[in-house]
Design a protein around this motif. Structure first.
Motif, PDB file in Angstrom:
ATOM      1  N   GLY A   1      -8.156  -4.956  -6.614  1.00 29.09           N
ATOM      2  CA  GLY A   1      -9.343  -4.776  -5.949  1.00 29.09           C
ATOM      3  C   GLY A   1     -10.180  -4.138  -7.726  1.00 29.09           C
ATOM      4  O   GLY A   1     -10.260  -4.477  -8.369  1.00 29.09           O
TER       5      GLY A   1
ATOM      6  N   ALA B   1      -1.025  -0.919   3.706  1.00 26.36           N
ATOM      7  CA  ALA B   1      -2.324  -0.515   3.377  1.00 26.36           C
ATOM      8  C   ALA B   1      -3.323  -0.760   4.442  1.00 26.36           C
ATOM      9  O   ALA B   1      -3.160  -1.990   5.629  1.00 26.36           O
ATOM     10  CB  ALA B   1      -2.726  -1.380   2.170  1.00 26.36           C
TER      11      ALA B   1
ATOM     12  N   GLY C   1       1.136  -1.406   0.292  1.00 25.36           N
ATOM     13  CA  GLY C   1      -0.034   0.117   0.024  1.00 25.36           C
ATOM     14  C   GLY C   1       0.495   1.215  -0.461  1.00 25.36           C
ATOM     15  O   GLY C   1       1.873   1.261  -0.089  1.00 25.36           O
TER      16      GLY C   1
ATOM     17  N   THR D   1      -1.982  -1.624  -4.232  1.00 24.81           N
ATOM     18  CA  THR D   1      -2.519  -0.608  -4.185  1.00 24.81           C
ATOM     19  C   THR D   1      -3.094   0.729  -5.255  1.00 24.81           C
ATOM     20  O   THR D   1      -1.786   0.607  -5.538  1.00 24.81           O
ATOM     21  CB  THR D   1      -3.793   0.188  -2.383  1.00 24.81           C
ATOM     22  OG1 THR D   1      -2.248   1.125  -2.321  1.00 24.81           O
ATOM     23  CG2 THR D   1      -3.603  -1.168  -1.377  1.00 24.81           C
TER      24      THR D   1
ATOM     25  N   VAL E   1     -10.213  -1.260  -3.074  1.00 20.88           N
ATOM     26  CA  VAL E   1      -9.206  -3.106  -3.046  1.00 20.88           C
ATOM     27  C   VAL E   1     -10.054  -4.465  -2.482  1.00 20.88           C
ATOM     28  O   VAL E   1     -10.126  -5.388  -3.012  1.00 20.88           O
ATOM     29  CB  VAL E   1      -8.190  -2.993  -2.056  1.00 20.88           C
ATOM     30  CG1 VAL E   1      -7.615  -4.482  -1.534  1.00 20.88           C
ATOM     31  CG2 VAL E   1      -7.218  -1.881  -2.126  1.00 20.88           C
TER      32      VAL E   1
END
Lengths: 554, 87
Positions: A256, A278, A211, A237, A284
């Motif tokens: 995601g 994250a 993330g 992400t 996501v």
């Protein structure tokens, strides 16, 4: 230590900015902040006059994200202050360190519904990490130091300091007070390393879920070392893009709602998620109950409140990722799993063969990505073009891809690019925008003109609010409500009005030469790219659906 | 709905009470009762709050703990009756 000296509150502000190495500020003057703008006149700080306070806030965000520094913006009281709010909310959602200084009516007038008076201190509670209102000149220096400390402490975020006009004018003795550290810093509990090691050694199908926290923790080297040494397949992400080297064989791209098929399937089949910086955002996870249903979770984060918020962690490791991740970095015996995900990566690779002469946005963005110089910083707005950029462009560092993730703020791209270009004058900066988003902060073309900021603007123009139109077609029976923008202005003429070189292209055959011309041009450039209004972003995981049940076309 | 009593220790700073109220509402908790007092000797405020929600109380504790001026948040396991207010 410097000797103490007497000065005005406004002059003190610039002394504290200097102490924090602030060279650039974005803002807009007005009545209640005039003493600060008067002190600016004598300051070495370079101020960029934006054409709307929201533009100033986003330029500060872009500056902070591109350079890894605190972004600073100024606004006057009342409407000036309220215009900052969207930028502050964006910075809060994406954990960006910002210090916003607002002028306020004099303390004697506060609470009287004075001209341009609004309770920005009250309004700030929901859209900042912390905020201050200085009502005693003797608090100003300490508050300003704390504002910078809080913006950068732990999980980064925006801090607002509201300064009434009489405080800006009051005399004060500067103490060079650097001792005002935060008293209530949260003590993080011990990390569950032994449990994490046990989970790691027993995993057969682990996935590294990367993330935006990785870049903010300056832990890119450690995460890449972990990915290389363990050989663990990885997914990212939107905000994590760039943390993993895009050439890594086991890297599957974004997961995601608009993630790659390989990333989403691999996550759904995994038996262990190693989550670094994250937070299991809804974009996501898709349907949360069915997200990675067989996986145990090792969750690394700096923010205690993210642990167990949306998904229970089997091992939680709180604190600095840079120090903690190496404790788990070791070779793993997962060859069969690697082969499986690499096969999926090959089987589900993006295809750019698109029929007809019309420009295919994913292919165009891939071409921009292939042709742009190394260390180019790309910003985006929000919508279809944003997802296509995330899918089809490659980034080697998160600070090279600035996009509004948590808040999803249209109007982000252009001012963020201005901030990014000012913080990194020698790097190319490209805005990928849409014809809906660009109009949200179009006035910032005047900022580009004034300072001759050489950002390159690529406008993906389908004369629609494309993402909403896509959802109306897919989920609202094609009832296209208020998403037609076929009466857009003439963007080429509009850019020329701001002395920005511009060109419009409509055919595939024009793409390469146009991108090369844009990149070769010394100053700002506006490239309008007409695309087919019926193109959709694929894959798409529909709302409240598991990530492996994605739509891949209609 | 589950009911919890929280005991919050905070620096007596500007709007600390508003911050606690805002976070409590936003994170999905109803305030049934609250009491706030300041020890003027050390400028520490003690806020006792009864809240109810279907959500786990750890969610609210973590979010209140994140506020800069908060020193400590605890769930009082043996709730005693506290004065009612209409917060």
């Amino acid at each position: 230590m410097t000797e103490s000296k007497t000065l005005t509150g406004s002059a003190l502000l610039f002394e504290v900015l200097k102490e924090h190495g602030v060279q650039h500020v974005f803002g807009y003057p007005g009545g209640a902040i005039m003493p600060i703008y008067d002190a600016l006149y004598d300051s070495d700080v370079k101020h960029f006059l934006c054409r709307h306070e929201q533009g100033a806030a986003f330029s500060a965000v872009g500056y902070a994200r591109a350079a890894g520094k605190v972004g600073v913006c100024f606004a006057t009281s009342g409407p000036g202050a309220t215009n900052l709010i969207t930028g502050l909310a964006d910075a809060l959602a994406d954990s960006i360190p910002i210090v916003a200084i607002t002028g306020q009516v004099p303390t004697s007038a506060m609470g009287s519904d004075a001209f341009q008076e609004i309770d920005i201190f009250g309004l700030s509670l929901a859209c900042t990490k912390h905020s201050f209102q200085v009502t005693d000149i003797n608090d100003l220096e300490e508050v300003l130091y704390q504002a910078f400390e809080i913006a950068l402490e732990g999980r980064h975020g925006p801090v607002l300091v509201d300064i009434p006009k009489d405080i800006q004018l009051a005399a004060v003795t500067q103490r060079f007070d650097k001792l005002s550290h935060l008293k209530n810093k949260v003590k993080l509990p011990l990390a569950d390393i032994s449990k994490a090691l046990e989970l790691l050694t027993h995993a057969k199908q682990p996935i590294l879920y990367v993330g935006g926290g990785v870049g903010m923790a300056s832990a890119i080297d450690e995460v890449r070392e972990f990915a290389n040494k363990t050989g663990m397949p990885s997914v990212s992400t939107l905000k994590g893009l760039g943390a993993i080297n895009p050439d890594n064989d086991n890297y599957l791209g974004m997961l995601g709602m608009h993630g790659t098929k390989a990333a989403n399937i691999a996550v759904q089949e995994s038996d262990l998620l190693v989550v670094v910086g994250a937070r299991f955002d809804d974009r996501v996870t898709g349907k949360l109950d069915e997200f990675a249903p067989h996986a145990k979770v090792i969750h690394f984060d700096i923010d205690t409140a993210e642990i167990n918020k949306r998904r229970t962690a089997d091992a939680a490791i709180l604190g600095d990722l840079k120090g903690n991740l190496p404790l788990l970095t070791m070779p793993l015996a997962i060859k069969a799993w690697q082969q499986k995900v690499q096969q999926m990566k090959t089987d589900f690779a993006w295809r750019y063969d698109h029929p007809g002469d019309n420009i295919y946005a994913p292919a165009l963005l891939k071409t921009v990505s292939d042709l742009m110089p190394s260390n180019t910083c790309v910003t985006t707005d929000v919508g279809q073009h944003q997802m296509w950029a995330a899918q089809h462009m490659s980034f080697d560092d998160p600070s090279n891809f600035l996009t509004s993730g948590g808040m999803g703020t249209m109007g982000f791209g252009l001012p963020a690019a201005i901030g990014a270009q000012i913080s990194r004058p020698h790097d190319t900066v490209i805005v990928i925008s849409g014809d809906g988003s660009i109009m949200m902060n179009i006035q910032e073309l005047a900022t580009i003109k004034r300072y001759q900021i050489p950002v390159k603007i690529v406008l993906i123009d389908n004369a629609k609010l494309g993402m909403v139109r896509q959802w109306q077609d897919l989920f609202f029976d094609g009832r296209l409500s208020e998403t037609d923008l076929s009466d857009n202005p003439d963007f080429v003429m509009l850019s020329r009005a701001f002395d920005i070189k511009s060109q419009k292209i409509t055919k595939k055959s024009e793409v390469k030469a146009a991108i090369e011309e844009m990149l070769d041009h010394d100053g700002p450039y506006f490239l309008q790219v007409k695309i087919d209004a019926t193109e959709n972003v694929w894959p798409l995981v529909p709302p409240n659906t598991a990530n492996d049940k994605m739509m891949e076309g209609v | 709905m589950n009911k919890y009593q929280l005991v919050i220790m905070a620096d007596d700073k500007q709007v600390v009470l508003e911050r606690i109220l805002q976070v409590t509402r936003y994170r999905g908790f109803l305030i049934n009762a609250m009491n706030a007092e300041v020890n003027t000797g050390n400028n520490v405020a003690t806020i006792t709050m009864t809240v109810s929600s279907d959500r786990p109380i750890s969610l609210l504790i973590d979010q209140i703990n994140k506020l800069i001026d908060i020193k400590d948040v605890k769930v009082d396991a043996s709730p005693t009756k506290i004065p009612q207010c209409s917060a």
